[in-house]
Scaffold this motif. Structure first.
Motif, PDB file in Angstrom:
ATOM      1  N   VAL A  41       0.838  -1.203   0.000  1.00 44.19           N
ATOM      2  CA  VAL A  41       0.000   0.000   0.000  1.00 44.19           C
ATOM      3  C   VAL A  41       0.873   1.254   0.000  1.00 44.19           C
ATOM      4  N   GLU A  42       1.927   1.251   0.813  1.00 47.42           N
ATOM      5  CA  GLU A  42       2.825   2.408   0.860  1.00 47.42           C
ATOM      6  C   GLU A  42       3.586   2.570  -0.454  1.00 47.42           C
ATOM      7  N   LEU A  64       2.562   1.764  -3.408  1.00 44.63           N
ATOM      8  CA  LEU A  64       1.664   2.278  -4.437  1.00 44.63           C
ATOM      9  C   LEU A  64       1.463   3.786  -4.325  1.00 44.63           C
ATOM     10  N   ARG A  65       1.715   4.359  -3.157  1.00 42.46           N
ATOM     11  CA  ARG A  65       1.632   5.817  -3.014  1.00 42.46           C
ATOM     12  C   ARG A  65       2.643   6.504  -3.923  1.00 42.46           C
ATOM     13  N   ILE A  79       1.967   5.031  -8.205  1.00 41.21           N
ATOM     14  CA  ILE A  79       0.862   5.587  -9.004  1.00 41.21           C
ATOM     15  C   ILE A  79       1.225   6.939  -9.624  1.00 41.21           C
ATOM     16  N   ASP A  88      -5.467   8.424  -9.506  1.00 38.89           N
ATOM     17  CA  ASP A  88      -5.298   8.834  -8.106  1.00 38.89           C
ATOM     18  C   ASP A  88      -5.179   7.594  -7.223  1.00 38.89           C
ATOM     19  N   GLN A  89      -5.098   7.827  -5.903  1.00 37.81           N
ATOM     20  CA  GLN A  89      -4.822   6.726  -4.980  1.00 37.81           C
ATOM     21  C   GLN A  89      -5.970   5.725  -4.866  1.00 37.81           C
ATOM     22  N   TRP A 127      -6.957   4.040  -7.128  1.00 32.30           N
ATOM     23  CA  TRP A 127      -6.531   2.905  -7.944  1.00 32.30           C
ATOM     24  C   TRP A 127      -5.783   1.868  -7.119  1.00 32.30           C
ATOM     25  N   THR A 128      -5.323   2.266  -5.936  1.00 30.76           N
ATOM     26  CA  THR A 128      -4.731   1.279  -5.029  1.00 30.76           C
ATOM     27  C   THR A 128      -5.717   0.151  -4.778  1.00 30.76           C
ATOM     28  N   TRP A 129      -7.009   0.515  -4.623  1.00 30.33           N
ATOM     29  CA  TRP A 129      -8.031  -0.490  -4.342  1.00 30.33           C
ATOM     30  C   TRP A 129      -8.649  -1.061  -5.607  1.00 30.33           C
TER      31      TRP A 129
END
Length: 358
Positions: free
Chosen positions: A288-289, A291-292, A295, A315-316, A318-320
């Motif tokens: 998760v970190e 991907l910050r 992205i 944007d973030q 897209w992490t999910w």
């Protein structure tokens, strides 16, 4: 002595981390990531007791984390800070390092009691109804917290940093790192001890066949309620630590998305595997970190090769999209997760000489 080698090594690693933090060899960002990994380890291992070892399907574990976070925060402010809500502090701030375990214990007990309230009607049902009830409980807990204006309502609650600062003023140590590492050790020890006990054998029997377990004399309702309360209480511990690490809590931080994070970590690591879930919690937090940073870099690459429309940015959120996609691929090609229901000692038998499970 040899069988305790891994336990001794784990303690040595924890002491080394604390020492590095104390001499400021770790910056605040890295320190926060380490503490978040520890909190996620507690959160995921506690959920694994119900979803992994017992074979039930709880989908609202974030609600119990929310209870622990708010109760721990309120106790912390009432004990060690002057506030409009509670008035004068009950204890001198200098006692914070010694009485802070009471804050964590209060958070655990409150979460366990809420778990009991949820468990009593839940385990009268069968099959997937527990998932529906726990999702509803998650929403109810968040709604109740957001409608109590005295504790901040939807604005959230703060003031816990005063407790952390009081501990640092007395003795300058990375207190929250120490409490988080201690919480991880306690959580793992409790689950391991429980699963090697008579109650733990009952939990495993329920997972294999609940009807057969009941016929063999296992009090399935009592065992399920006990396991759910332990799981909820440890989830509350993760919430209390989270509140003090960040110094602020908001009910929406523990919504269904947080519960989904727990499910991802459990199924990624392997149901019924403590070591697998610990590995998955660390990997998930780091992903998760990562991907910050990935992205924004991906935005630049995709714009450079004209695969994104002009002015559009990923944007973030897209992490999910990426993480569930990875979970789908995992379920397709390795449905048992990292380790399945095995521990590292099963994958690497030679480790059994260095590890005690009791």
């Amino acid at each position: 002595m040899q069988r305790y080698a891994l336990n001794i090594l784990s303690c040595a690693a924890a002491v080394a981390l604390v020492a590095l933090a104390q001499v400021q060899a770790l910056d605040k960002y890295v320190l926060n990531i380490i503490m978040l990994i520890g909190i996620n380890c507690i959160f995921a291992v506690s959920l694994n007791l119900v979803n992994g070892y017992m074979g039930e399907f709880s989908c609202g574990h974030g609600g119990f984390m929310c209870v622990g976070a708010y109760v721990g925060s309120l106790l912390s402010v009432a004990f060690f800070s002057d506030s409009k809500l509670f008035g004068a502090a009950l204890f001198a701030p200098s006692l914070a390092p010694f009485l802070f375990p009471l804050v964590l214990l209060g958070a655990m007990l409150a979460a366990a009691l809420v778990g009991l309230v949820v468990a009593l009607p839940s385990f009268k049902t069968r099959d997937d109804y527990l998932a529906i009830i726990t999702i509803a409980a998650n929403y109810i807990i968040i709604s109740v917290v957001e409608n109590i204006d005295s504790i901040g309502g939807p604005r959230g609650f703060s003031g816990m940093k005063k407790t952390v600062n009081a501990m640092s003023d007395l003795i300058d140590l990375p207190w929250m790192l120490m409490w988080t590492l201690l919480g991880v050790f306690i959580c793992v020890a409790v689950i391991r001890r429980l699963m090697s006990s008579t109650y733990g054998k009952g939990v495993s029997a329920i997972c294999q066949n609940e009807v057969a377990a009941e016929m063999m004399g296992v009090n399935t309702n009592r065992v399920k309620i006990m396991a759910f309360m332990v799981s909820s209480g440890l989830g509350g511990l993760s919430g209390a630590l989270y509140a003090h690490v960040y110094g602020y809590v908001n009910a929406q931080s523990f919504n269904l998305l947080k519960s989904t994070e727990g499910l991802v970590m459990v199924y990624l690591g392997g149901m019924g595997s403590i070591s697998g879930v610990l590995m998955a919690a660390a990997a998930f937090t780091l992903l998760v970190e990562l991907l910050r940073f990935v992205i924004p870099w991906l935005n630049g690459v995709l714009h450079a090769i004209n695969l994104l429309p002009e002015g559009y940015q990923l944007d973030q959120i897209w992490t999910w999209v990426i993480i569930p996609l990875m979970l789908i691929l995992l379920m397709r090609f390795r449905s048992e997760g990292f380790l399945g229901n095995r521990e590292l000692t099963h994958v690497f038998p030679r480790l059994k000489r260095w590890v005690t499970l009791k």
